[in-house]
Design a protein around this motif. Sequence first.
Motif, short mmCIF file in Angstrom:
data_model
loop_
_atom_site.label_atom_id
_atom_site.label_comp_id
_atom_site.label_asym_id
_atom_site.label_seq_id
_atom_site.Cartn_x
_atom_site.Cartn_y
_atom_site.Cartn_z
N GLN A 40 1.42 -15.74 5.19
CA GLN A 40 1.13 -14.26 5.61
C GLN A 40 -0.41 -14.09 5.63
O GLN A 40 -1.27 -14.88 4.95
CB GLN A 40 1.88 -13.49 4.45
N GLU A 66 -2.94 -15.40 2.91
CA GLU A 66 -2.22 -16.12 1.82
C GLU A 66 -2.76 -17.48 1.94
O GLU A 66 -3.28 -18.02 3.13
CB GLU A 66 -0.60 -16.09 2.15
N ALA A 101 0.74 -12.92 9.95
CA ALA A 101 1.08 -13.99 9.42
C ALA A 101 0.88 -15.36 10.50
O ALA A 101 0.54 -14.90 11.66
CB ALA A 101 2.36 -14.02 9.07
N LYS A 105 11.77 -7.88 6.63
CA LYS A 105 10.78 -7.25 5.69
C LYS A 105 9.46 -7.62 5.79
O LYS A 105 8.61 -6.67 5.93
CB LYS A 105 11.27 -7.46 4.07
N THR A 106 8.76 -8.75 5.87
CA THR A 106 7.48 -9.00 5.94
C THR A 106 7.00 -8.68 7.49
O THR A 106 5.76 -8.12 7.62
CB THR A 106 7.15 -10.48 5.79
N ASP A 107 7.87 -8.86 8.53
CA ASP A 107 7.35 -8.16 9.65
C ASP A 107 7.36 -6.75 9.84
O ASP A 107 6.74 -6.23 10.68
CB ASP A 107 8.42 -9.02 10.71
N GLU A 140 8.57 -13.72 10.42
CA GLU A 140 9.55 -14.16 9.63
C GLU A 140 10.60 -14.71 10.68
O GLU A 140 11.44 -15.30 10.46
CB GLU A 140 9.82 -13.32 8.65
#
Length: 557
Positions: free
Chosen positions: A521, A524, A481, A321-323, A485
Amino acid sequence: MMKINSGILILAVTGMFICPLTSIKGQLHDHSQISKNSESLARQHPDLCSVKSLVKTAGGKDIWVITIGTGTADSKPGVAVVGGVDGKYLAGRELALGFAEKILSNSSEKEIRELLSKVTFYVFPDVSPDASEQFFSGLKYERSLNTRTTDDDRDFMYDEDPGEDLNKDGFITLIRIKDPAGNYLESDEDKRVMATADISKGQTGNYLVYSEGTDNDKDGRYNEDGAGGVSFNRNFTYNYEEFGINSGLYPVSEAETRAVADFLYDHFNIFMVIAFGPQDNLGQPMKASDRTGAAQDQTQNQPPEEGMMRRQRGRITSILKTDEAVNKLVSDKYHEITGFKGAPQAISEPGNFMEWAYYHYGRYSFSTPGWWLTVEKGKSAEAAFLKFADKINLKDVFVPWTPIIHPDFPGKTVEVGGIKPFEALNPPADTLGELISAHYKFITSVSAMHPELEFLDVKVEDAGEKIFRLTLKIHNKGLLATNTEAGEPNIWTRVMRLSVEPSAGQTILSGLKVQRVQRLQGDENAEFSWLISGKGKVGISAGSLNVGQITTSIELK
């Protein structure tokens, strides 16, 4: 209607009915020229550039890597730019080499100087030189394979059924045989193009279609065991196809595949790979799976066991998801800079380089052909190309169907013809300069999104009796990031480390002297604190090879 999908290309062909464009031939570099140009860059920019041959292919050609950066290049975050992933996509070689030439020629500019002070680039101009060299030979045909001798049809004979130039024009195109048992017919979109008959539309075929040649080994197939070889883009470990077509005897069996993989694995500082080849996730970004457990097995959210360095996770089969969010960000940037619309037709290949770089190497991995035409769903890509060529007055891209006498089809009407090799997969040569400029701008722009750490909100509180509470935050001020991930549990991804060095006479009462920093990320931060006994300076450092190191010194008084 088919649309020309690049603003760059539209500008290039504004005068198209006055002066015809040239096809891809004419402005491309063969392997010898790529070698000379690469070595010339090192001589012209010795403080910024070095060139090295990693290995020679089965055909005796060098796999070059051009390293571009300042200072100790391998100690800074790195970006790999890879051309020639598939030998048929010739423009990708020019885009990779052109990027190297352009960033070095612009290295005196303030923005580029700053980028090179923070990021190192590793440029591989052509990782399939055996295959791409076919374009420069006397007989041209689209090739993805190196020159290793293989038994592709497993009949215990090697390279015995190659394509043959039956009409002596220097190209391997197609043959079509008039035959009511055939399953091909002339396309409704363009009569020059052969299309598979669609029985659901009431169509029946009246042609057989084969690659231009004869059935040398009399097995009923044509050109199925030609010269070579193994495809670089089918020889990697992710989703590798055992005993697959052109996949090699085993994963990473070829000298060039192993050399590139070893180089990337050895360079822990690389955080992103940008490749030019048939796979695409810049025109159309990858999508994360919405099904529970589809992207990875159910161990993904379990906390690590005591003493374990990384959390456990099963095999992933779709982007995480984050990628996915980063892929969307980079794809939008690609469209914005290049002016391309839509996406190229999806090409799935087992063992391909782009997916390996994400799923197994664990890096941000982006790939594009570097040029394409938007084709309506359900329409013929070949017909779309010929329509495009006619529209911009692009000459000499099609061999008209011409009757020949074929030994395998006595008494039948046989014709040779079709789109010339390489033409539909590569841009008109006149547009290469603008494409190089656009991709140079894209690569530098996305590289500037690199993860970068800084210390924020450093506080020292006097707790009395020469005891101090030290608190700070580590902030990732980059847009990407600190690692993907997908790469989080990967042993080839360096874990960020935070270290505290007290002065003589100081003691850490609470908090760790050395500890891991979680994945951060973009934008962050993570907060840390210590109780330290004793006045004096405390040295603090944080980072890893793929994000860089930061240090500071804090006075406790």
